[in-house]
Motif scaffolding. Sequence first.
Motif, PDB file in Angstrom:
ATOM      1  N   GLN A  37       0.709  -1.253  -0.122  1.00 11.82           N
ATOM      2  CA  GLN A  37      -0.425   0.029  -0.263  1.00 11.82           C
ATOM      3  C   GLN A  37       0.817   1.287  -0.410  1.00 11.82           C
ATOM      4  OE1 GLN A  37      -1.364  -0.965   4.124  1.00 11.82           O
ATOM      5  NE2 GLN A  37      -1.953   1.377   3.431  1.00 11.82           N
ATOM      6  N   PHE A  38       0.481   2.982  -0.140  1.00 12.66           N
ATOM      7  CA  PHE A  38       0.682   3.252  -0.791  1.00 12.66           C
ATOM      8  C   PHE A  38      -0.441   4.581  -0.809  1.00 12.66           C
ATOM      9  CE2 PHE A  38       1.978   1.201  -4.475  1.00 12.66           C
ATOM     10  CZ  PHE A  38       1.591   1.437  -5.302  1.00 12.66           C
ATOM     11  N   THR A  39       0.322   6.395  -0.809  1.00  9.95           N
ATOM     12  CA  THR A  39      -0.747   6.882  -0.849  1.00  9.95           C
ATOM     13  C   THR A  39      -0.550   7.936  -2.113  1.00  9.95           C
ATOM     14  OG1 THR A  39      -0.488   7.553   1.568  1.00  9.95           O
ATOM     15  CG2 THR A  39      -1.231   9.169   0.232  1.00  9.95           C
ATOM     16  N   VAL A  40      -1.482   7.948  -3.040  1.00  6.99           N
ATOM     17  CA  VAL A  40      -0.507   8.901  -4.130  1.00  6.99           C
ATOM     18  C   VAL A  40      -1.243  10.053  -4.609  1.00  6.99           C
ATOM     19  CG1 VAL A  40      -0.635   6.390  -4.969  1.00  6.99           C
ATOM     20  CG2 VAL A  40      -2.767   7.054  -4.927  1.00  6.99           C
ATOM     21  N   THR A  41      -1.577  11.684  -4.553  1.00  5.14           N
ATOM     22  CA  THR A  41      -2.062  12.036  -5.085  1.00  5.14           C
ATOM     23  C   THR A  41      -2.361  12.651  -6.680  1.00  5.14           C
ATOM     24  OG1 THR A  41      -1.561  12.763  -2.540  1.00  5.14           O
ATOM     25  CG2 THR A  41      -2.730  14.601  -3.949  1.00  5.14           C
ATOM     26  N   ASP A  42      -3.410  12.150  -7.074  1.00  3.89           N
ATOM     27  CA  ASP A  42      -3.399  12.871  -8.395  1.00  3.89           C
ATOM     28  C   ASP A  42      -5.324  13.983  -8.508  1.00  3.89           C
ATOM     29  OD1 ASP A  42      -5.551  11.477  -7.780  1.00  3.89           O
ATOM     30  OD2 ASP A  42      -4.823   9.660  -8.962  1.00  3.89           O
ATOM     31  N   GLU A  43      -5.048  14.456  -9.619  1.00  5.54           N
ATOM     32  CA  GLU A  43      -6.838  15.184  -9.752  1.00  5.54           C
ATOM     33  C   GLU A  43      -7.759  14.421  -8.686  1.00  5.54           C
ATOM     34  OE1 GLU A  43      -6.716  12.020 -13.376  1.00  5.54           O
ATOM     35  OE2 GLU A  43      -5.472  13.453 -12.067  1.00  5.54           O
ATOM     36  N   SER A  44      -7.712  13.142  -8.321  1.00  6.73           N
ATOM     37  CA  SER A  44      -9.288  12.629  -7.259  1.00  6.73           C
ATOM     38  C   SER A  44      -9.008  13.100  -6.182  1.00  6.73           C
ATOM     39  CB  SER A  44      -9.222  11.148  -7.589  1.00  6.73           C
ATOM     40  OG  SER A  44      -9.272  10.884  -9.879  1.00  6.73           O
ATOM     41  N   GLY A  45      -7.657  13.431  -5.837  1.00  6.17           N
ATOM     42  CA  GLY A  45      -7.885  13.670  -4.630  1.00  6.17           C
ATOM     43  C   GLY A  45      -6.237  12.903  -4.022  1.00  6.17           C
ATOM     44  N   THR A  46      -6.434  12.543  -2.875  1.00  9.21           N
ATOM     45  CA  THR A  46      -5.123  11.962  -1.821  1.00  9.21           C
ATOM     46  C   THR A  46      -6.028  10.417  -1.045  1.00  9.21           C
ATOM     47  OG1 THR A  46      -4.400  13.976  -1.377  1.00  9.21           O
ATOM     48  CG2 THR A  46      -3.686  11.178   0.093  1.00  9.21           C
ATOM     49  N   ARG A  47      -5.293   9.380  -1.944  1.00  4.87           N
ATOM     50  CA  ARG A  47      -5.908   8.312  -1.640  1.00  4.87           C
ATOM     51  C   ARG A  47      -4.615   7.277  -1.381  1.00  4.87           C
ATOM     52  NH1 ARG A  47      -8.207   6.816  -7.066  1.00  4.87           N
ATOM     53  NH2 ARG A  47      -6.715   7.386  -7.857  1.00  4.87           N
ATOM     54  N   GLU A  48      -5.749   6.090  -1.033  1.00  8.72           N
ATOM     55  CA  GLU A  48      -4.698   4.676  -0.226  1.00  8.72           C
ATOM     56  C   GLU A  48      -4.552   3.572  -1.203  1.00  8.72           C
ATOM     57  OE1 GLU A  48      -1.903   3.338   2.113  1.00  8.72           O
ATOM     58  OE2 GLU A  48      -2.282   5.403   1.726  1.00  8.72           O
ATOM     59  N   LYS A  49      -3.365   3.797  -2.026  1.00  9.28           N
ATOM     60  CA  LYS A  49      -3.953   1.967  -2.958  1.00  9.28           C
ATOM     61  C   LYS A  49      -3.007   1.470  -2.379  1.00  9.28           C
ATOM     62  CE  LYS A  49      -1.879   1.107  -7.899  1.00  9.28           C
ATOM     63  NZ  LYS A  49      -1.345   1.603  -8.982  1.00  9.28           N
ATOM     64  N   VAL A  50      -4.283   0.223  -2.512  1.00  6.85           N
ATOM     65  CA  VAL A  50      -3.567  -1.637  -2.251  1.00  6.85           C
ATOM     66  C   VAL A  50      -3.078  -2.266  -3.753  1.00  6.85           C
ATOM     67  CG1 VAL A  50      -4.445  -3.157  -0.391  1.00  6.85           C
ATOM     68  CG2 VAL A  50      -4.987  -0.949   0.039  1.00  6.85           C
ATOM     69  N   VAL A  51      -2.772  -2.949  -3.139  1.00  4.21           N
ATOM     70  CA  VAL A  51      -2.321  -4.032  -4.454  1.00  4.21           C
ATOM     71  C   VAL A  51      -1.633  -5.048  -3.712  1.00  4.21           C
ATOM     72  CG1 VAL A  51      -0.524  -4.315  -6.405  1.00  4.21           C
ATOM     73  CG2 VAL A  51      -0.576  -1.896  -5.562  1.00  4.21           C
ATOM     74  N   ILE A  52      -2.916  -5.975  -4.231  1.00  2.78           N
ATOM     75  CA  ILE A  52      -2.903  -7.376  -3.827  1.00  2.78           C
ATOM     76  C   ILE A  52      -2.468  -8.368  -5.300  1.00  2.78           C
ATOM     77  CG2 ILE A  52      -4.083  -8.979  -3.511  1.00  2.78           C
ATOM     78  CD1 ILE A  52      -6.646  -7.212  -2.230  1.00  2.78           C
ATOM     79  N   THR A  53      -0.982  -8.590  -4.651  1.00  6.25           N
ATOM     80  CA  THR A  53      -0.709  -9.960  -5.807  1.00  6.25           C
ATOM     81  C   THR A  53      -1.004 -11.427  -4.759  1.00  6.25           C
ATOM     82  OG1 THR A  53       1.098  -7.925  -6.041  1.00  6.25           O
ATOM     83  CG2 THR A  53       1.509 -10.688  -6.597  1.00  6.25           C
ATOM     84  N   ILE A  54      -1.317 -11.267  -6.517  1.00  6.38           N
ATOM     85  CA  ILE A  54      -1.515 -13.403  -6.136  1.00  6.38           C
ATOM     86  C   ILE A  54      -0.881 -13.582  -7.245  1.00  6.38           C
ATOM     87  CG2 ILE A  54      -3.796 -12.776  -5.059  1.00  6.38           C
ATOM     88  CD1 ILE A  54      -4.765 -13.725  -7.594  1.00  6.38           C
ATOM     89  N   ASP A  55      -0.752 -15.156  -7.135  1.00  6.97           N
ATOM     90  CA  ASP A  55       0.409 -16.155  -8.145  1.00  6.97           C
ATOM     91  C   ASP A  55      -0.760 -16.950  -9.208  1.00  6.97           C
ATOM     92  OD1 ASP A  55       2.455 -15.109  -7.639  1.00  6.97           O
ATOM     93  OD2 ASP A  55       2.647 -16.729  -5.989  1.00  6.97           O
ATOM     94  N   PHE A  56      -1.092 -17.720  -9.731  1.00  9.00           N
ATOM     95  CA  PHE A  56      -1.737 -18.532 -10.220  1.00  9.00           C
ATOM     96  C   PHE A  56      -1.504 -19.728 -11.197  1.00  9.00           C
ATOM     97  CE2 PHE A  56      -1.653 -15.670 -13.737  1.00  9.00           C
ATOM     98  CZ  PHE A  56      -1.987 -15.839 -15.155  1.00  9.00           C
ATOM     99  N   GLU A  57      -2.296 -20.824 -11.456  1.00  9.40           N
ATOM    100  CA  GLU A  57      -1.852 -21.667 -11.802  1.00  9.40           C
ATOM    101  C   GLU A  57      -2.951 -21.651 -12.781  1.00  9.40           C
ATOM    102  OE1 GLU A  57      -0.112 -24.623  -9.998  1.00  9.40           O
ATOM    103  OE2 GLU A  57       2.199 -23.709  -9.733  1.00  9.40           O
ATOM    104  N   ASP A  58      -3.711 -22.365 -14.370  1.00  8.55           N
ATOM    105  CA  ASP A  58      -4.380 -22.890 -14.747  1.00  8.55           C
ATOM    106  C   ASP A  58      -4.321 -23.891 -15.984  1.00  8.55           C
ATOM    107  OD1 ASP A  58      -7.407 -22.537 -15.014  1.00  8.55           O
ATOM    108  OD2 ASP A  58      -6.422 -21.713 -17.487  1.00  8.55           O
ATOM    109  N   GLY A  59      -4.531 -25.280 -16.220  1.00  7.95           N
ATOM    110  CA  GLY A  59      -4.251 -26.287 -16.585  1.00  7.95           C
ATOM    111  C   GLY A  59      -4.241 -25.978 -18.414  1.00  7.95           C
ATOM    112  N   ASP A  60      -5.344 -25.200 -18.620  1.00 12.33           N
ATOM    113  CA  ASP A  60      -5.856 -24.764 -19.544  1.00 12.33           C
ATOM    114  C   ASP A  60      -5.648 -23.558 -20.657  1.00 12.33           C
ATOM    115  OD1 ASP A  60      -7.836 -24.384 -18.696  1.00 12.33           O
ATOM    116  OD2 ASP A  60      -9.922 -25.506 -19.457  1.00 12.33           O
ATOM    117  N   GLY A  61      -5.249 -22.336 -18.863  1.00 13.43           N
ATOM    118  CA  GLY A  61      -5.301 -21.052 -19.969  1.00 13.43           C
ATOM    119  C   GLY A  61      -6.282 -20.597 -19.798  1.00 13.43           C
TER     120      GLY A  61
END
Length: 173
Positions: A37-61
Amino acid sequence: MKFKILLFFVSAIALASCVDIPDFSDTPTIFYNGIDQFTVTDESGTREKVVITIDFEDGDGDLGATDSERDNDAFKKPYGKWGNYELVTARKLANGKWLETILSEDSVKWMDILKPDGKPGPIKGKLDLNTYFARGNNTIPITLKFKIRIRDRALHVSNQIETDSVVVPGYPL
């Protein structure tokens, strides 16, 4: 000289045959990788950005959907109340219990096609999901964690994983 060329081709074929093709299930499997997570400021204002990372596997893609499919009601109908990415938000209450909800902005989430060539076959990789929490005059620090599942084009649903908790801005209940 001809012997060296022949030896090269025989060696190359032998090495290529040693590559193992993964034997993943046609039902996607996911693994928790991390949350940032980190704080971002842009035209929408100040927000907390949360990035969730997952690993995946799929047999048929067969993971993901195109932009045009996401706009097509007939394509979306079998998916029901969630797209191909389910995000459940759990908020820690004052009594220590967790209240699980699907936030309105998370009700239908889609990932892009992960194998654009469309050929069936195993894939694995990482997915990042970005979600934001606005800061405001009335926000207070709240503790959240998330539960995630994904679904492929054949509507096979993955296992559900749970993230670590994070503290983000939120509104009192």
